[in-house]
Each structure stands twice: as structure tokens, then as C-alpha cells.
Enzyme design. Structure first.
Site, PDB file in Angstrom:
ATOM      1  N   PHE A  65       0.818  -1.222   0.000  1.00  0.00           N
ATOM      2  CA  PHE A  65       0.000   0.000   0.000  1.00  0.00           C
ATOM      3  C   PHE A  65       0.851   1.272   0.000  1.00  0.00           C
ATOM      4  O   PHE A  65       0.368   2.334   0.376  1.00  0.00           O
ATOM      5  CB  PHE A  65      -0.934  -0.001   1.222  1.00  0.00           C
ATOM      6  CG  PHE A  65      -1.858  -1.185   1.252  1.00  0.00           C
ATOM      7  CD1 PHE A  65      -3.009  -1.204   0.462  1.00  0.00           C
ATOM      8  CD2 PHE A  65      -1.579  -2.288   2.032  1.00  0.00           C
ATOM      9  CE1 PHE A  65      -3.860  -2.305   0.476  1.00  0.00           C
ATOM     10  CE2 PHE A  65      -2.431  -3.402   2.055  1.00  0.00           C
ATOM     11  CZ  PHE A  65      -3.570  -3.405   1.270  1.00  0.00           C
ATOM     12  N   LEU A  66       2.123   1.150  -0.386  1.00  0.00           N
ATOM     13  CA  LEU A  66       2.983   2.333  -0.296  1.00  0.00           C
ATOM     14  C   LEU A  66       2.620   3.413  -1.318  1.00  0.00           C
ATOM     15  O   LEU A  66       2.165   3.120  -2.413  1.00  0.00           O
ATOM     16  CB  LEU A  66       4.458   1.949  -0.438  1.00  0.00           C
ATOM     17  CG  LEU A  66       4.946   1.267  -1.711  1.00  0.00           C
ATOM     18  CD1 LEU A  66       5.240   2.247  -2.812  1.00  0.00           C
ATOM     19  CD2 LEU A  66       6.189   0.462  -1.380  1.00  0.00           C
ATOM     20  N   GLU A 123       4.034   6.708  -3.490  1.00  0.00           N
ATOM     21  CA  GLU A 123       5.266   7.333  -3.948  1.00  0.00           C
ATOM     22  C   GLU A 123       5.438   8.645  -3.193  1.00  0.00           C
ATOM     23  O   GLU A 123       4.478   9.305  -2.829  1.00  0.00           O
ATOM     24  CB  GLU A 123       5.195   7.586  -5.452  1.00  0.00           C
ATOM     25  CG  GLU A 123       5.164   6.279  -6.219  1.00  0.00           C
ATOM     26  CD  GLU A 123       5.273   6.458  -7.725  1.00  0.00           C
ATOM     27  OE1 GLU A 123       5.670   7.549  -8.178  1.00  0.00           O
ATOM     28  OE2 GLU A 123       4.951   5.505  -8.437  1.00  0.00           O
ATOM     29  N   LYS A 156      -6.708  -4.863  -2.154  1.00  0.00           N
ATOM     30  CA  LYS A 156      -5.853  -3.875  -2.822  1.00  0.00           C
ATOM     31  C   LYS A 156      -6.646  -3.040  -3.831  1.00  0.00           C
ATOM     32  O   LYS A 156      -6.601  -1.801  -3.822  1.00  0.00           O
ATOM     33  CB  LYS A 156      -4.697  -4.597  -3.510  1.00  0.00           C
ATOM     34  CG  LYS A 156      -3.838  -3.726  -4.372  1.00  0.00           C
ATOM     35  CD  LYS A 156      -3.025  -2.731  -3.568  1.00  0.00           C
ATOM     36  CE  LYS A 156      -2.401  -1.715  -4.478  1.00  0.00           C
ATOM     37  NZ  LYS A 156      -1.208  -1.105  -4.002  1.00  0.00           N
ATOM     38  N   PHE A 165      -7.071  12.462   1.688  1.00  0.00           N
ATOM     39  CA  PHE A 165      -7.600  12.177   0.343  1.00  0.00           C
ATOM     40  C   PHE A 165      -8.880  12.947   0.047  1.00  0.00           C
ATOM     41  O   PHE A 165      -9.719  12.533  -0.733  1.00  0.00           O
ATOM     42  CB  PHE A 165      -7.735  10.678   0.100  1.00  0.00           C
ATOM     43  CG  PHE A 165      -6.394  10.075  -0.230  1.00  0.00           C
ATOM     44  CD1 PHE A 165      -5.446   9.893   0.764  1.00  0.00           C
ATOM     45  CD2 PHE A 165      -6.050   9.764  -1.526  1.00  0.00           C
ATOM     46  CE1 PHE A 165      -4.176   9.410   0.472  1.00  0.00           C
ATOM     47  CE2 PHE A 165      -4.786   9.270  -1.835  1.00  0.00           C
ATOM     48  CZ  PHE A 165      -3.849   9.093  -0.832  1.00  0.00           C
ATOM     49  N   LEU A 166      -9.018  14.095   0.709  1.00  0.00           N
ATOM     50  CA  LEU A 166     -10.128  15.008   0.393  1.00  0.00           C
ATOM     51  C   LEU A 166      -9.552  16.336  -0.073  1.00  0.00           C
ATOM     52  O   LEU A 166     -10.120  17.390   0.195  1.00  0.00           O
ATOM     53  CB  LEU A 166     -11.015  15.221   1.629  1.00  0.00           C
ATOM     54  CG  LEU A 166     -11.999  14.108   1.973  1.00  0.00           C
ATOM     55  CD1 LEU A 166     -12.856  14.497   3.183  1.00  0.00           C
ATOM     56  CD2 LEU A 166     -12.917  13.761   0.792  1.00  0.00           C
ATOM     57  N   CYS A 213      -0.923   4.171 -10.385  1.00  0.00           N
ATOM     58  CA  CYS A 213      -1.828   3.218  -9.728  1.00  0.00           C
ATOM     59  C   CYS A 213      -3.311   3.517  -9.906  1.00  0.00           C
ATOM     60  O   CYS A 213      -4.049   2.688 -10.443  1.00  0.00           O
ATOM     61  CB  CYS A 213      -1.496   3.133  -8.245  1.00  0.00           C
ATOM     62  SG  CYS A 213       0.099   2.375  -7.957  1.00  0.00           S
ATOM     63  N   LYS A 244      -5.004   3.141 -13.417  1.00  0.00           N
ATOM     64  CA  LYS A 244      -4.901   1.747 -13.885  1.00  0.00           C
ATOM     65  C   LYS A 244      -5.759   0.817 -13.024  1.00  0.00           C
ATOM     66  O   LYS A 244      -6.481  -0.039 -13.541  1.00  0.00           O
ATOM     67  CB  LYS A 244      -3.428   1.339 -13.816  1.00  0.00           C
ATOM     68  CG  LYS A 244      -3.135  -0.130 -13.873  1.00  0.00           C
ATOM     69  CD  LYS A 244      -1.646  -0.402 -13.850  1.00  0.00           C
ATOM     70  CE  LYS A 244      -1.065  -0.445 -12.455  1.00  0.00           C
ATOM     71  NZ  LYS A 244      -1.239  -1.704 -11.740  1.00  0.00           N
ATOM     72  N   LYS A 303       2.473  14.023  -8.547  1.00  0.00           N
ATOM     73  CA  LYS A 303       2.326  14.462  -7.158  1.00  0.00           C
ATOM     74  C   LYS A 303       3.701  14.928  -6.683  1.00  0.00           C
ATOM     75  O   LYS A 303       4.703  14.650  -7.366  1.00  0.00           O
ATOM     76  CB  LYS A 303       1.772  13.337  -6.281  1.00  0.00           C
ATOM     77  CG  LYS A 303       2.700  12.132  -6.178  1.00  0.00           C
ATOM     78  CD  LYS A 303       2.130  11.042  -5.338  1.00  0.00           C
ATOM     79  CE  LYS A 303       2.457  11.230  -3.880  1.00  0.00           C
ATOM     80  NZ  LYS A 303       2.044  10.116  -3.045  1.00  0.00           N
TER      81      LYS A 303
HETATM   82  C1  UDX Z   1      -1.522   5.155  -4.420  1.00  0.00           C
HETATM   83  C2  UDX Z   1      -2.067   4.674  -3.069  1.00  0.00           C
HETATM   84  O1  UDX Z   1      -2.219   5.780  -2.180  1.00  0.00           O
HETATM   85  C3  UDX Z   1      -1.145   3.625  -2.478  1.00  0.00           C
HETATM   86  O2  UDX Z   1      -1.682   3.112  -1.276  1.00  0.00           O
HETATM   87  C4  UDX Z   1      -0.981   2.484  -3.492  1.00  0.00           C
HETATM   88  O3  UDX Z   1      -0.106   1.493  -3.008  1.00  0.00           O
HETATM   89  C5  UDX Z   1      -0.478   3.024  -4.814  1.00  0.00           C
HETATM   90  O4  UDX Z   1      -1.347   4.062  -5.285  1.00  0.00           O
HETATM   91  P1  UDX Z   1       0.376   6.866  -5.231  1.00  0.00           P
HETATM   92  O5  UDX Z   1      -0.179   6.647  -6.600  1.00  0.00           O
HETATM   93  O6  UDX Z   1       1.839   6.776  -5.020  1.00  0.00           O
HETATM   94  O7  UDX Z   1      -0.284   5.822  -4.192  1.00  0.00           O
HETATM   95  O8  UDX Z   1      -0.038   8.343  -4.737  1.00  0.00           O
HETATM   96  P2  UDX Z   1      -1.248   8.991  -3.905  1.00  0.00           P
HETATM   97  O9  UDX Z   1      -0.663   9.796  -2.824  1.00  0.00           O
HETATM   98  O10 UDX Z   1      -2.265   8.025  -3.535  1.00  0.00           O
HETATM   99  O11 UDX Z   1      -1.851  10.021  -4.992  1.00  0.00           O
HETATM  100  C6  UDX Z   1      -2.452   9.576  -6.207  1.00  0.00           C
HETATM  101  C7  UDX Z   1      -3.026  10.743  -6.970  1.00  0.00           C
HETATM  102  O12 UDX Z   1      -4.143  11.303  -6.273  1.00  0.00           O
HETATM  103  C8  UDX Z   1      -2.045  11.908  -7.174  1.00  0.00           C
HETATM  104  O13 UDX Z   1      -2.178  12.397  -8.493  1.00  0.00           O
HETATM  105  C9  UDX Z   1      -2.477  12.939  -6.170  1.00  0.00           C
HETATM  106  O14 UDX Z   1      -2.167  14.253  -6.558  1.00  0.00           O
HETATM  107  C10 UDX Z   1      -3.986  12.709  -6.150  1.00  0.00           C
HETATM  108  N1  UDX Z   1      -4.627  13.136  -4.893  1.00  0.00           N
HETATM  109  C11 UDX Z   1      -4.344  12.513  -3.714  1.00  0.00           C
HETATM  110  C12 UDX Z   1      -5.561  14.186  -4.915  1.00  0.00           C
HETATM  111  O15 UDX Z   1      -5.850  14.766  -5.961  1.00  0.00           O
HETATM  112  N2  UDX Z   1      -6.172  14.541  -3.734  1.00  0.00           N
HETATM  113  C13 UDX Z   1      -5.903  13.925  -2.554  1.00  0.00           C
HETATM  114  O16 UDX Z   1      -6.506  14.314  -1.545  1.00  0.00           O
HETATM  115  C14 UDX Z   1      -4.947  12.891  -2.545  1.00  0.00           C
END
Ligand code: UDX
Length: 437
Positions: free
Chosen positions: A152-153, A155, A204, A249-250, A260, A263, A320
């Protein structure tokens, strides 16, 4: 314990390094000679805060090494983790051919009991297929167990996520495999959830889709805020402080990207259709995500009227902050859209420039070396990634450098009132636009 990780990409490399850091002996295997050579000579092919130190520390104590020899890795390890890519096929399906190939390769060199763990993100029921495949190619009739252990990591904070996980999910059938897996994760002192293999695989996809849904939910709300004069940041705080909802995540923005979410949501939709229970809610999640970028573009067009020949600065190219990853980055799509409309785009990103330069669709952009250089003479600034570096820029200097002080902030990095006081026309997401005070 002696562990092997097959695939030294994002997940494989971080997992291998962190496993070594808690005391396991790890062999990371990869079949890309260039990547192997780089890793063996101490170079880390991705930018991830803290990773290089962990790798160097463990290579120097010989707990971590890199190899191209799958047979030796399988021979020397009690557990073999598969961490190869599962890219998206044109129909949305996950491409499982890399997993299948590794399963066959492992089967061919299996001599005695091993646990084979799937760490890659895969559709539910993949574990069954991996087990079937290994059984079919199991030359020496060795005993084995297949386990699903999703990762669940995130980046940008992958090392921390791996070292201090919220939970560990182990999907397994045999007690022998469960006991070994628990031993691997003991040093992490995290709650361990043991399930059947199908549930672990589903967890997942369900987790990533739920997080994408949360983002689309707040993004849809941001449109309602803009239409009604409410402030999406306040709304997010107001609902997010409810423990049942949670504030993370809001954050409204220009839509989720990365390797991720896009996809995995697509793959989950396809699997649900194949299972005869279409998850149509997720189609709406995708639609809102695409619409969010289009709404942002519309504001830019409505404000600037004509883009042709205008000099537009873009801060941020990665999907990000704190990563050099530009895969499915909405920022890159925005640059391509601007260029298509004839704008002269001047882009800067703290870590993503090298990879962005290779993208054909944005080859006509000018890449500069600093945030301030990008805004020189610009008629508008677009903020596409919320890097800390941008939040710390002296905005008075930015204002002075720009030809016309118009900012489109796709990540709500600044306070509208302050921006107006500084003399900017400032558009953000889900908040009223402001003009110079
Ligand atoms: C994600 C999951 O969080 C992780 O648990 C999984 O293993 C892999 O996919 P990641 O893709 O590395 O991780 O980044 P994440 O921080 O989740 O952000 C994903 C996208 O969502 C980014 O483009 C980010 O900018 C966007 N995002 C995230 C938002 O627009 N708003 C938010 O509140 C959070």
C-alpha cells in the site's frame, strides 16, 4: 530471513531495501541489465525520499544485493516475492503476462518448499492462476505455497509507508506459509490481517478505488462550491473531521494521476464486469476525474480568451510532489493541451524534468531551471503539482516578473485573500476567484 524479490521497480526496490533494513537478507532480482548495472554500482534509478540511504546502508552491510540470476535467488531464499508491473491493456484489463512469466521461471528452478508471494497489484483470482502455473511447470515437483501480500505504499513517502504500515494483509491458505509471512513482518510491529487469497487481492483494488472515489467525491463537490460560492477547503475540513469520513484524500485538485489509481480503477471495473457484477459507481469516479481537468482548462480559456502565442508558465510536471514519476500525470496532459492550442509553455519541476523532456507530446515546451525563471514575462502561471518549493517562493518576486499576474492554482496551494492583496488575479479549485485588492 532469506528473501528474494523478483522485479526491482518501485515496489520491489522499496520493499527489498526496507526488508533488509529490518535485518533480513535480501536479493533483488531484475532482468533489465542497464538497471542492474546501475543498482550494482550504487545508483538508484528512481527519486524517492530516504530510499538511497536505506539502499546504501544495507548494501554496505551485505544484507541487500542485486542480481540477474533468478535460480540462485530462488535457491537461497525461503520466500520469493513477485513485484513485477501489471500495466493496463487497451481494454482496461491488467496485463498479467509478466507475472505469468516469472511464475514459470520460478517453477522451473524450484527444488524444495518455497513460499511464492504476489506483491504486484493483480485482479482477484490471480493467485489461483499463479498456483496453477507453478504446478504445471514445477519440474522437480517441489512443494510450494502461493500467498497474496498487497503493498500500500505511496510514492513520495514510500519508505515511511513501508516501515510504518497501517496494516499488513496476508492472503494465504496454508498455516506453514502464514507462519513464515508473519516472521517476515514481525519487525514492523503493525497489525496483521490474515485472509484467504481472493480477499487479499480484492482488498488492494478496493482500497485504491475507494481512495480514488474519495478524491472524485471532493472534486465533484468543488464544482458545486464554485457554482454556489462555498469554499471546498472549508467543506473538506467540515466533513473530514468526522472520524467516520477522515480528512485525508479530500484535497480537491486537477484530478488523480500516477501509475496506480487510473490503472487500478480501470482494472477493477473490468474485473467486476467479467464477474457479472459491473461496478458502475467507479465509472462515475473516472468520469469526474477526467472532467476535473476539463473544468480547469475551461477556466484558463475563459480567462485568457486566446492561448495562441501566450507565454504560460507551469509549475509541476510530476503526478504528485516528492517524486520524479510523471506516469499518467495530469500536469503533463495540461502542458500538452496548452501546446496544442498554440501557447508557449515554460515548465519547471524540482525532480521531474529529466523524465518530462522525453515525452513527445510536450517536446515543444521550454524547460527551465527554477520556478522564478519559468514565470519571467509570463502571461499566466499554472500550478499543477503542490511541491513545497512552490509554497515557499517569494510571491512578490513572482508578481514582478510576470507580464500579467494571473495564477491558475490546480492544487489550492495559496490563500486567495493573500493572493489578491499581492496583486494577483487568482483562480483555484472549489473556491471563488479573486482579483487584485
Ligand atoms: C496510491 C495509493 O495511495 C497507495 O496506497 C498504493 O499502493 C499506490 O497508489 P500513489 O499513486 O503513489 O499511491 O499516490 P497517492 O498519494 O495516492 O496520490 C495519487 C493521486 O491522487 C495523485 O495524483 C495525487 O495528486 C492525487 N490526490 C491525492 C488528490 O488529488 N487529492 C488527494 O486528496 C490525494
Amino acid at each position: 530471513m532469506d528473501l528474494a524479490i523478483i522485479g526491482s521497480g518501485y515496489v520491489g526496490l522499496v520493499t527489498g531495501a526496507c526488508f533488509a533494513d529490518v535485518g533480513h537478507n535480501v536479493i533483488c532480482v531484475d532482468n533489465d541489465p542497464a538497471k542492474l548495472e546501475a543498482l550494482q554500482s550504487g545508483k538508484v534509478p528512481i527519486y524517492e525520499p530516504g530510499l538511497e540511504e536505506v539502499i546504501h546502508r544495507n548494501v554496505s552491510t551485505h544484507r541487500l544485493r542485486f542480481s540477474g540470476n533468478i535460480e540462485e535467488a530462488v535457491d537461497k531464499s525461503q520466500i520469493i516475492f513477485i513485484a513485477v508491473p501489471t500495466p493496463q491493456k487497451p481494454n482496461g484489463d491488467a496485463d498479467l503476462s509478466y507475472i505469468e512469466k516469472v511464475a514459470r521461471e520460478i517453477a522451473g528452478v524450484l527444488h524444495s518448499y518455497r513460499v511464492i508471494v504476489d506483491k504486484s497489484t493483480v485482479p482477484v483470482k490471480t493467485g489461483e492462476k499463479v498456483a496453477e502455473s507453478i504446478k504445471r511447470y514445477n519440474k522437480h515437483n517441489a512443494e510450494f505455497d502461493v500467498v497474496s501480500n498487497p503493498e500500500f505504499l505511496r510514492e513520495g513517502c514510500a519508505v515511511r509507508d513501508l516501515m510504518q504500515p497501517d496494516r499488513i494483509v496476508i492472503g494465504a491458505q496454508s498455516e506453514r506459509a502464514i507462519a513464515l509471512m508473519k516472521q517476515v513482518y514481525e519487525p514492523f510491529m503493525a497489525p496483521i490481517l490474515v485472509t484467504d487469497i481472493n480477499s487479499a487481492e480484492l482488498i488492494k483494488h478496493a482500497a485504491n478505488s475507494f481512495l480514488a472515489l474519495k478524491i472524485s467525491y471532493i472534486n465533484a463537490l468543488s464544482a458545486i462550491c464554485e457554482a454556489s460560492g462555498a469554499d471546498v477547503e472549508k467543506v473538506a475540513d467540515g466533513i473530514g473531521t468526522d472520524k467516520r469520513i477522515g480528512r485525508s484524500f479530500l484535497n480537491a485538485g486537477i484530478g488523480y494521476g500516477g501509475s496506480c489509481f487510473p490503472k487500478d480503477v480501470a482494472a477493477f471495473i473490468t474485473i467486476s464486469e467479467q464477474l457479472g457484477v459491473p461496478f458502475t459507481l467507479l465509472k462515475e469516479v473516472q468520469r469526474i476525474n477526467a472532467e476535473q481537468k476539463d473544468r480547469f482548462l475551461k477556466v484558463i480559456r475563459d480567462t485568457l480568451w486566446v492561448l495562441r502565442e501566450k507565454k504560460i508558465a507551469i509549475w509541476g510536471l510530476t503526478f504528485k510532489p516528492d517524486t520524479d514519476d510523471i506516469r499518467s500525470s495530469v500536469a503533463i496532459d495540461l502542458v500538452a493541451d496548452m501546446l496544442r492550442e498554440g501557447a508557449q509553455v515554460c515548465a519547471y519541476d524540482p525532480k521531474g524534468m529529466e523524465k518530462a523532456r522525453m515525452i513527445k507530446a510536450i517536446a515543444d515546451a521550454t524547460f527551465v531551471n527554477s520556478a522564478l525563471e519559468a514565470v519571467e514575462d509570463a502571461e499566466a502561471l499554472i500550478i499543477a503539482t503542490e511541491w513545497e518549493e512552490f509554497a515557499n517562493v517569494d510571491l512578490a518576486v513572482v508578481k514582478e516578473k510576470m507580464r500579467t499576474a494571473i495564477v491558475f492554482d490546480g492544487r489550492n496551494l495559496f490563500d486567495p485573500k493573500t493572493m489578491a492583496q499581492l496583486g494577483f488575479r487568482y483562480h483555484s479549485i472549489g473556491r471563488a476567484a479573486v482579483s487584485p485588492a
